[in-house]
Design a protein around this motif. Structure first.
Motif, mmCIF file in Angstrom:
data_model
loop_
_atom_site.group_PDB
_atom_site.id
_atom_site.type_symbol
_atom_site.label_atom_id
_atom_site.label_comp_id
_atom_site.label_asym_id
_atom_site.label_seq_id
_atom_site.Cartn_x
_atom_site.Cartn_y
_atom_site.Cartn_z
ATOM 1 N N LEU A 1 0.838 -1.206 0.000
ATOM 2 C CA LEU A 1 0.000 0.000 0.000
ATOM 3 C C LEU A 1 0.868 1.248 0.000
ATOM 4 O O LEU A 1 0.562 2.237 -0.659
ATOM 5 N N GLN A 2 1.932 1.173 0.761
ATOM 6 C CA GLN A 2 2.846 2.314 0.858
ATOM 7 C C GLN A 2 3.400 2.678 -0.529
ATOM 8 O O GLN A 2 3.391 3.856 -0.906
ATOM 9 N N LYS A 3 3.827 1.659 -1.261
ATOM 10 C CA LYS A 3 4.305 1.880 -2.632
ATOM 11 C C LYS A 3 3.208 2.468 -3.498
ATOM 12 O O LYS A 3 3.414 3.417 -4.246
ATOM 13 N N LYS A 4 2.033 1.880 -3.353
ATOM 14 C CA LYS A 4 0.918 2.298 -4.186
ATOM 15 C C LYS A 4 0.566 3.779 -3.991
ATOM 16 O O LYS A 4 0.383 4.496 -4.962
ATOM 17 N N VAL A 5 0.483 4.223 -2.741
ATOM 18 C CA VAL A 5 0.141 5.633 -2.528
ATOM 19 C C VAL A 5 1.252 6.561 -3.003
ATOM 20 O O VAL A 5 1.000 7.695 -3.384
ATOM 21 N N TRP A 6 2.464 6.067 -2.993
ATOM 22 C CA TRP A 6 3.544 6.883 -3.542
ATOM 23 C C TRP A 6 3.400 6.983 -5.063
ATOM 24 O O TRP A 6 3.409 8.085 -5.634
ATOM 25 N N ASN A 7 3.215 5.844 -5.700
ATOM 26 C CA ASN A 7 3.095 5.848 -7.160
ATOM 27 C C ASN A 7 1.866 6.618 -7.630
ATOM 28 O O ASN A 7 1.949 7.433 -8.538
ATOM 29 N N GLN A 8 0.745 6.394 -6.973
ATOM 30 C CA GLN A 8 -0.489 7.010 -7.448
ATOM 31 C C GLN A 8 -0.672 8.450 -7.006
ATOM 32 O O GLN A 8 -1.247 9.249 -7.722
ATOM 33 N N TYR A 9 -0.252 8.757 -5.783
ATOM 34 C CA TYR A 9 -0.579 10.072 -5.234
ATOM 35 C C TYR A 9 0.641 10.888 -4.820
ATOM 36 O O TYR A 9 0.492 11.985 -4.303
ATOM 37 N N LYS A 10 1.816 10.324 -4.989
ATOM 38 C CA LYS A 10 3.045 10.988 -4.531
ATOM 39 C C LYS A 10 2.926 11.381 -3.054
ATOM 40 O O LYS A 10 3.274 12.489 -2.643
ATOM 41 N N PHE A 11 2.385 10.467 -2.295
ATOM 42 C CA PHE A 11 2.192 10.692 -0.868
ATOM 43 C C PHE A 11 3.184 9.805 -0.119
ATOM 44 O O PHE A 11 3.225 8.596 -0.328
ATOM 45 N N GLU A 12 3.990 10.438 0.737
ATOM 46 C CA GLU A 12 4.988 9.701 1.530
ATOM 47 C C GLU A 12 4.364 9.153 2.795
ATOM 48 O O GLU A 12 4.322 9.832 3.815
ATOM 49 N N ALA A 13 3.927 7.933 2.745
ATOM 50 C CA ALA A 13 3.261 7.347 3.911
ATOM 51 C C ALA A 13 4.267 6.989 4.980
ATOM 52 O O ALA A 13 5.276 6.357 4.687
ATOM 53 N N ASP A 14 4.024 7.411 6.219
ATOM 54 C CA ASP A 14 4.874 6.861 7.268
ATOM 55 C C ASP A 14 4.108 6.034 8.272
ATOM 56 O O ASP A 14 4.688 5.374 9.112
ATOM 57 N N ASN A 15 2.803 6.044 8.155
ATOM 58 C CA ASN A 15 2.025 5.174 9.027
ATOM 59 C C ASN A 15 0.752 4.744 8.310
ATOM 60 O O ASN A 15 0.031 5.580 7.772
ATOM 61 N N ILE A 16 0.507 3.463 8.296
ATOM 62 C CA ILE A 16 -0.702 2.940 7.673
ATOM 63 C C ILE A 16 -1.476 2.137 8.709
ATOM 64 O O ILE A 16 -0.955 1.203 9.299
ATOM 65 N N GLU A 17 -2.689 2.577 8.957
ATOM 66 C CA GLU A 17 -3.524 1.905 9.954
ATOM 67 C C GLU A 17 -4.696 1.258 9.249
ATOM 68 O O GLU A 17 -5.487 1.944 8.598
ATOM 69 N N ILE A 18 -4.821 -0.023 9.412
ATOM 70 C CA ILE A 18 -5.997 -0.688 8.861
ATOM 71 C C ILE A 18 -6.767 -1.295 10.020
ATOM 72 O O ILE A 18 -6.227 -2.100 10.780
ATOM 73 N N THR A 19 -7.989 -0.860 10.172
ATOM 74 C CA THR A 19 -8.824 -1.473 11.191
ATOM 75 C C THR A 19 -10.054 -2.040 10.515
ATOM 76 O O THR A 19 -10.766 -1.342 9.808
ATOM 77 N N ILE A 20 -10.241 -3.315 10.731
ATOM 78 C CA ILE A 20 -11.328 -4.019 10.084
ATOM 79 C C ILE A 20 -12.319 -4.432 11.155
ATOM 80 O O ILE A 20 -11.956 -5.133 12.104
ATOM 81 N N SER A 21 -13.547 -3.975 11.041
ATOM 82 C CA SER A 21 -14.529 -4.406 12.024
ATOM 83 C C SER A 21 -15.539 -5.336 11.378
ATOM 84 O O SER A 21 -15.788 -5.273 10.176
ATOM 85 N N GLY A 22 -16.084 -6.202 12.202
ATOM 86 C CA GLY A 22 -17.014 -7.209 11.698
ATOM 87 C C GLY A 22 -17.259 -8.246 12.772
ATOM 88 O O GLY A 22 -17.301 -7.896 13.954
ATOM 89 N N ILE A 23 -17.378 -9.483 12.356
ATOM 90 C CA ILE A 23 -17.727 -10.519 13.320
ATOM 91 C C ILE A 23 -16.661 -11.613 13.308
ATOM 92 O O ILE A 23 -16.336 -12.164 12.256
ATOM 93 N N CYS A 24 -16.129 -11.892 14.495
ATOM 94 C CA CYS A 24 -15.003 -12.815 14.577
ATOM 95 C C CYS A 24 -15.465 -14.265 14.571
ATOM 96 O O CYS A 24 -16.659 -14.557 14.637
ATOM 97 N N ASN A 25 -14.514 -15.161 14.504
ATOM 98 C CA ASN A 25 -14.843 -16.583 14.347
ATOM 99 C C ASN A 25 -15.398 -17.266 15.605
ATOM 100 O O ASN A 25 -15.640 -18.468 15.592
ATOM 101 N N ASN A 26 -15.627 -16.502 16.651
ATOM 102 C CA ASN A 26 -16.297 -17.081 17.835
ATOM 103 C C ASN A 26 -17.821 -16.949 17.776
ATOM 104 O O ASN A 26 -18.518 -17.393 18.688
ATOM 105 N N HIS A 27 -18.315 -16.340 16.725
ATOM 106 C CA HIS A 27 -19.774 -16.097 16.668
ATOM 107 C C HIS A 27 -20.402 -16.724 15.421
ATOM 108 O O HIS A 27 -19.709 -17.131 14.522
#
Lengths: 120, 120
Positions: A94-120
């Motif tokens: 993703l870091q490469k991608k945002v550099w190539n596409q947007y010329k944005f120097e990413a120094d932190n990438i946070e991905i938070t995925i919410s949903g339902i875990c495998n205990n339910h």
DNA sequence: AATATAAATAGTAATAATTCCTATTACTGT
DNA sequence: ACAGTAATAGGAATTATTACTATTTATATT
């Protein structure tokens, strides 16, 4: 940075759990060892430890949580039980991608995925 | 849901900007049209509009921001100027991946990338 | 058009998360 | 041991958000 027993304790508390605790949880845990510790001290030291790369802060919606795991990684959050699990989503790509596409120097990438875990 | 001119105004304010405004920014904008509008009304309606899928809420660190763009997308946040830019990171793939690897049913994927934008 | 009623509002109080302030305490180098 | 500096405790202040309540208003019904 000088040594302080408060900061050492706070660091050990964060490093001793996989629960991605909030400042308030850490504060309550810390009070058991240093009964007069204050929230101000907890926040100050958590921020210091985060800035020094000893621990890592991340945000679960609008509240701060603290993680012993400082290696880049991501989180799964279950909407039923609230459990937060570490995962790895290869953010280097993703870091490469945002550099190539947007010329944005990413120094932190946070991905938070919410949903339902495998205990339910 | 009954019509209200407050909610209509709030919706138009959010839909009229790309700035990913905070509740407070929206409140100030709204006051120019309805001078006695209250923060409670702003928050209540923003939440309502978010629940109805009319707008989308997301969190920038610990503060809520509101987005007219309800299609799944992600954000670049510049640490120098604070600008937040919409991007698309093809989260469908990630959704599949977390199902295959972790048996986690993702219903929301938030990617926030912070760093330095192409204006610096 | 007048009325009923259910929902939304304004205004304010309360709560929660975080930061700021200041007098005091305690490491550390000399 | 002492001074200087950095960190602390504790509480006040700030910011973001939610909750409460009396009042107002949109809409459905007469």
């Amino acid at each position: 940075m000088r040594f302080s027993k408060q900061r050492e304790l706070i660091q050990h508390i964060v490093q001793g759990t996989n629960s991605h605790p909030t400042a308030y949880w850490i504060f309550n845990k810390a009070k058991k060892k240093i009964s007069n510790i204050s929230m101000g001290t907890v926040y100050r030291n958590l921020n210091k430890l985060n800035n020094d790369g000893v621990i890592k802060i991340f945000y679960d919606n609008n509240i701060a949580r603290y993680d012993w795991n400082t290696v880049a990684h991501d989180h799964l959050k279950c909407n039923k039980c609230g459990k937060i699990t570490d995962i790895n989503m290869h953010t280097k790509e993703l870091q490469k991608k945002v550099w190539n596409q947007y010329k944005f120097e990413a120094d932190n990438i946070e991905i938070t995925i919410s949903g339902i875990c495998n205990n339910h």
